[in-house]
Scaffold this motif. Structure first.
Motif, PDB file in Angstrom:
ATOM      1  N   LEU A  34     -12.700   1.549   2.505  1.00  0.00           N
ATOM      2  CA  LEU A  34     -11.257   1.914   1.883  1.00  0.00           C
ATOM      3  C   LEU A  34     -11.386   1.839   0.341  1.00  0.00           C
ATOM      4  N   GLY A  35     -10.707   2.834  -0.155  1.00  0.00           N
ATOM      5  CA  GLY A  35     -10.458   2.770  -1.611  1.00  0.00           C
ATOM      6  C   GLY A  35      -9.160   3.685  -1.980  1.00  0.00           C
ATOM      7  N   MET A  36      -8.860   3.353  -3.348  1.00  0.00           N
ATOM      8  CA  MET A  36      -7.761   3.892  -3.725  1.00  0.00           C
ATOM      9  C   MET A  36      -7.598   3.774  -5.230  1.00  0.00           C
ATOM     10  N   VAL A  37      -6.737   4.977  -5.783  1.00  0.00           N
ATOM     11  CA  VAL A  37      -6.599   5.024  -7.113  1.00  0.00           C
ATOM     12  C   VAL A  37      -5.194   5.294  -7.476  1.00  0.00           C
ATOM     13  N   VAL A  38      -4.578   4.627  -8.260  1.00  0.00           N
ATOM     14  CA  VAL A  38      -3.105   5.043  -8.718  1.00  0.00           C
ATOM     15  C   VAL A  38      -3.066   5.150 -10.318  1.00  0.00           C
ATOM     16  N   LEU A  39      -2.640   6.369 -10.655  1.00  0.00           N
ATOM     17  CA  LEU A  39      -2.519   6.879 -12.035  1.00  0.00           C
ATOM     18  C   LEU A  39      -1.050   6.909 -12.328  1.00  0.00           C
ATOM     19  N   THR A  40      -0.574   6.333 -13.424  1.00  0.00           N
ATOM     20  CA  THR A  40       0.960   6.727 -13.744  1.00  0.00           C
ATOM     21  C   THR A  40       1.164   6.910 -15.152  1.00  0.00           C
ATOM     22  N   ASN A  41       2.116   7.352 -15.498  1.00  0.00           N
ATOM     23  CA  ASN A  41       2.566   7.721 -16.974  1.00  0.00           C
ATOM     24  C   ASN A  41       3.582   6.471 -17.393  1.00  0.00           C
ATOM     25  N   SER A  42       3.409   5.428 -17.236  1.00  0.00           N
ATOM     26  CA  SER A  42       4.469   4.368 -17.477  1.00  0.00           C
ATOM     27  C   SER A  42       3.576   3.067 -17.750  1.00  0.00           C
ATOM     28  N   MET A  43       4.212   2.149 -18.123  1.00  0.00           N
ATOM     29  CA  MET A  43       3.621   0.957 -18.404  1.00  0.00           C
ATOM     30  C   MET A  43       4.433  -0.511 -17.554  1.00  0.00           C
ATOM     31  N   THR A  44       3.963  -0.183 -16.314  1.00  0.00           N
ATOM     32  CA  THR A  44       4.570  -1.232 -15.324  1.00  0.00           C
ATOM     33  C   THR A  44       3.505  -1.574 -14.387  1.00  0.00           C
ATOM     34  N   GLY A  45       4.179  -2.551 -13.220  1.00  0.00           N
ATOM     35  CA  GLY A  45       3.162  -3.004 -12.577  1.00  0.00           C
ATOM     36  C   GLY A  45       3.143  -2.194 -11.201  1.00  0.00           C
ATOM     37  N   ALA A  46       3.821  -1.087 -11.423  1.00  0.00           N
ATOM     38  CA  ALA A  46       3.739  -0.195 -10.099  1.00  0.00           C
ATOM     39  C   ALA A  46       2.449   0.103  -9.409  1.00  0.00           C
ATOM     40  N   PRO A  47       1.444   0.450  -9.973  1.00  0.00           N
ATOM     41  CA  PRO A  47       0.273   0.532  -9.519  1.00  0.00           C
ATOM     42  C   PRO A  47      -0.469  -0.735  -8.696  1.00  0.00           C
ATOM     43  N   ASP A  48      -0.183  -1.764  -9.228  1.00  0.00           N
ATOM     44  CA  ASP A  48      -0.574  -2.814  -8.411  1.00  0.00           C
ATOM     45  C   ASP A  48       0.342  -3.179  -7.065  1.00  0.00           C
ATOM     46  N   ALA A  49       1.399  -3.019  -7.150  1.00  0.00           N
ATOM     47  CA  ALA A  49       2.342  -3.026  -5.991  1.00  0.00           C
ATOM     48  C   ALA A  49       2.035  -1.863  -4.834  1.00  0.00           C
ATOM     49  N   ILE A  50       1.606  -0.710  -5.317  1.00  0.00           N
ATOM     50  CA  ILE A  50       1.228   0.395  -4.585  1.00  0.00           C
ATOM     51  C   ILE A  50      -0.099   0.012  -3.713  1.00  0.00           C
ATOM     52  N   CYS A  51      -1.073  -0.432  -4.692  1.00  0.00           N
ATOM     53  CA  CYS A  51      -2.360  -0.820  -4.000  1.00  0.00           C
ATOM     54  C   CYS A  51      -2.311  -1.867  -2.960  1.00  0.00           C
ATOM     55  N   TYR A  52      -1.497  -2.890  -3.315  1.00  0.00           N
ATOM     56  CA  TYR A  52      -1.483  -3.828  -2.182  1.00  0.00           C
ATOM     57  C   TYR A  52      -0.674  -3.652  -1.047  1.00  0.00           C
ATOM     58  N   ARG A  53       0.465  -2.664  -1.136  1.00  0.00           N
ATOM     59  CA  ARG A  53       0.875  -2.301   0.086  1.00  0.00           C
ATOM     60  C   ARG A  53       0.197  -1.268   0.750  1.00  0.00           C
ATOM     61  N   ILE A  54      -0.600  -0.537   0.134  1.00  0.00           N
ATOM     62  CA  ILE A  54      -1.658   0.294   1.150  1.00  0.00           C
ATOM     63  C   ILE A  54      -2.559  -0.441   1.853  1.00  0.00           C
ATOM     64  N   VAL A  55      -3.077  -1.648   0.836  1.00  0.00           N
ATOM     65  CA  VAL A  55      -4.327  -2.331   1.554  1.00  0.00           C
ATOM     66  C   VAL A  55      -3.531  -3.117   2.919  1.00  0.00           C
ATOM     67  N   ASP A  56      -2.435  -3.568   2.642  1.00  0.00           N
ATOM     68  CA  ASP A  56      -1.600  -4.224   3.837  1.00  0.00           C
ATOM     69  C   ASP A  56      -1.509  -3.158   4.900  1.00  0.00           C
ATOM     70  N   HIS A  57      -0.977  -2.010   4.684  1.00  0.00           N
ATOM     71  CA  HIS A  57      -1.113  -1.045   5.489  1.00  0.00           C
ATOM     72  C   HIS A  57      -2.358  -1.051   6.344  1.00  0.00           C
ATOM     73  N   PHE A  58      -3.501  -1.074   6.158  1.00  0.00           N
ATOM     74  CA  PHE A  58      -4.846  -0.751   6.545  1.00  0.00           C
ATOM     75  C   PHE A  58      -5.382  -2.281   7.281  1.00  0.00           C
ATOM     76  N   LEU A  59      -4.974  -3.237   6.611  1.00  0.00           N
ATOM     77  CA  LEU A  59      -5.614  -4.536   7.111  1.00  0.00           C
ATOM     78  C   LEU A  59      -4.843  -5.193   8.129  1.00  0.00           C
ATOM     79  N   GLY A  60      -3.459  -4.851   8.183  1.00  0.00           N
ATOM     80  CA  GLY A  60      -2.468  -5.297   8.995  1.00  0.00           C
ATOM     81  C   GLY A  60      -1.996  -6.815   8.429  1.00  0.00           C
ATOM     82  N   GLY A  61      -1.425  -7.606   9.376  1.00  0.00           N
ATOM     83  CA  GLY A  61      -0.744  -8.788   8.936  1.00  0.00           C
ATOM     84  C   GLY A  61       0.528  -8.416   8.330  1.00  0.00           C
ATOM     85  N   ASP A  62       0.808  -9.701   7.658  1.00  0.00           N
ATOM     86  CA  ASP A  62       2.206  -9.637   6.895  1.00  0.00           C
ATOM     87  C   ASP A  62       2.191  -8.400   5.910  1.00  0.00           C
TER      88      ASP A  62
END
Length: 531
Positions: free
Chosen positions: A370-398
């Motif tokens: 599994l791999g993912m890339v998030v590119l944004t035109n802003s300076m926020t933590g959105a890419p981190d939040a999106i990546c962990y949400r995607i990982v949770d989706h695939f790994l399951g659990g909380d």
């Protein structure tokens, strides 16, 4: 700085719609999207769930535009664009829209070294001075003994971001930047202190050029971009106008984002200069998950090289706050061009990238393919939040609400940043005057690390110019005693106002100027400016 004329839409042709699942030119994906699975890796319903959670994250974080690609089991299961390339303009982001990947370029530089190791042109443990005999740091032993792998894992002893003002907006070449680095002071012991160093990756880029006979950019293009058919990816902002369909950077503040110009990072390209799209980056993700192998069984780098890059080379302490946020994470480390940690019983291979007005994130879960890339035109933590949400989706659990958690932390940090600036530029007294006439502050101030700064007196007012960095010009307004507020003429992504304090000797002569520009990325306090 290279200014891309605004609005960006005025220099682009055509209208680019939001990308779709498995987006991108078919010709660019024929050799790379074959999958051994007879059934779809991700169902259309599952893909829609992922698409919706990403779109929701963009709205929650109020990011002008972003793009995401997800790779699972050697197939691209999502490659989409969301939002607009520039706030207030019509052209939308698609899977081919270009963004700065910034420090995600470091993995390319580590892989470039890996290719040269595989070819016998150098070894991970060769001394840097075998290839750059002029290379010098703060200590003779460190200068003599620092090895190639030390450059790639942030254990030089320098502090995090130390010396970055040497390349930021200056006209210094990579070699000149590194020659000046000898004046930087260490922050900790060599090989046992973690200090994130862009300069050491600049040095690695110089080694790539020396051992390959090509520039770093040409080597990356011939060894990675062309074999992977990353046809839109470039290594300089100078190539953007030709490519078209690129996002505009935005300076993100507490409640607003505003477009800013692209900044030339050519001198430190080996540390952060690549500009790419999620369609192109999906090819890079798949190469990484295959540990250097192409779909047709050709190899770009060996399994052993991949293991070296993903092996911990220096460990990071996990703070109490981080333990609470990531209770399943037991270690954090840095490999060669990659950050490493564990999460929900899986090893994560990750990196973030911060550029003026943009932020990116790459995250790999090798055991899950599994791999993912998030590119944004802003300076926020959105890419981190999106990546962990995607990982949770695939790994399951909380399934944690990473958006809310990250947004609260981001807003808190922005408030604290604004408070730091306000405190710095608030006069300690309002009834003081400068101790000297304005013309007595004027002159050239210099230090061996950075070079010259000029203070000019014009019509009774002071103007500061940092001569190596042409855009860095500021008005100096009296604040209190011999301290002046620094008001930059241009808007910069990483910092705003600050102060300049002039220091006199026992005879009353102005002999030194100290800059205090509050920020978390560029250390003005390292600069010495003496008359």
């Amino acid at each position: 700085m290279i200014s891309i004329p605004a609005p960006v839409s005025a220099i682009l042709s055509g209208f680019f719609a939001v990308g779709c699942l498995l987006a991108g030119p078919a010709s660019a994906q024929v050799a790379l999207t074959e999958t051994p699975h007879s059934a779809p890796v991700v169902s259309s319903a599952d893909a829609q769930v992922l698409n919706d959670l990403i779109a929701n994250a963009r709205a929650v974080w109020d990011v002008p535009g972003l793009a995401v690609a997800i790779v699972k089991d050697d197939a691209v299961v999502l490659a989409n664009g969301y939002g607009v390339r520039e706030l207030g303009q019509e052209p939308t982001v698609d899977a081919d829209t270009l963004f700065a990947i910034a420090s995600n370029s470091k993995a390319f530089t580590a892989a470039a070294i890996a290719v040269l190791v595989d070819e016998g042109k150098l070894d991970w443990d060769d001394r840097v001075r075998e290839f750059l005999p002029w290379f010098e740091l703060y200590d003779r032993y460190v200068s003599d003994d620092i090895r190639v792998r030390d450059l790639l894992c942030h254990r030089s002893g320098l502090g995090t971001f130390s010396g970055d003002l040497l390349w930021y907006m200056t006209d210094y070449s990579p070699e000149e930047i590194l020659r000046r680095a000898r004046y930087l002071k260490p922050a900790g012991p060599f090989r046992s202190h973690y200090g994130y160093s862009n300069l050491m990756f600049v040095a690695a880029g110089q080694i790539v050029a020396e051992r390959s006979g090509q520039s770093w950019s040409d080597f990356v293009r011939s060894r990675f971009l062309e074999p992977l058919e990353m046809r839109r990816t470039v290594t300089s902002v100078r190539d953007l106008l030709e490519k078209k369909n690129f996002a505009t950077p935005h300076k993100t503040e507490l409640d607003t984002s505003r477009p800013i110009a692209w900044v030339n990072w050519d001198a430190m390209a080996a540390a952060g200069g690549i500009i790419s799209s999620v369609n192109d980056m999906s090819h890079w993700l798949r190469l990484q998950l295959r540990q250097g192998q192409l779909a047709d069984d050709r190899r770009i780098f060996t399994n052993e090289a991949a293991r070296q890059m993903w092996a911990p080379h220096i460990f990071n302490t996990i703070s109490e706050e981080s333990q609470q946020r990531f209770p399943s994470t037991h270690f954090r480390a840095y490999g060669l061009g990659w950050g490493l940690s564990d999460y929900k019983g899986r090893k994560l291979v990750t990196h973030g990238g911060g550029y003026d007005g943009m932020y990116s994130k790459v995250l790999l879960v090798p055991e899950e393919r599994l791999g993912m890339v998030v590119l944004t035109n802003s300076m926020t933590g959105a890419p981190d939040a999106i990546c962990y949400r995607i990982v949770d989706h695939f790994l399951g659990g909380d399934n944690r609400d990473w958006n809310q958690d990250g947004l609260e932390r981001f807003k808190k940090s922005r408030r604290e940043f604004a408070e730091r600036i306000e405190k710095a530029i608030t006069p300690v007294r309002t009834d003081t005057h400068p101790s000297h006439a304005m013309e007595q502050y004027a002159g050239t101030y210099s230090g061996p690390l950075y070079g010259d700064a000029e203070v000019a007196e014009i019509d009774g007012k002071l103007v500061l110019k940092l001569l190596p960095a042409e855009p860095m010009v500021a008005e100096l307004e009296h604040l209190h005693y011999d301290t002046f507020m620094v008001r930059w003429r241009e808007k910069f992504a990483w910092f705003d106002a600050g102060t300049a304090t002039f220091i006199a000797d026992a005879a009353g002569n102005i002999v030194e100027m100290k800059l205090d520009i509050p920020n978390d990325d560029l250390w003005f306090h390292e600069l010495e400016f003496k008359r």
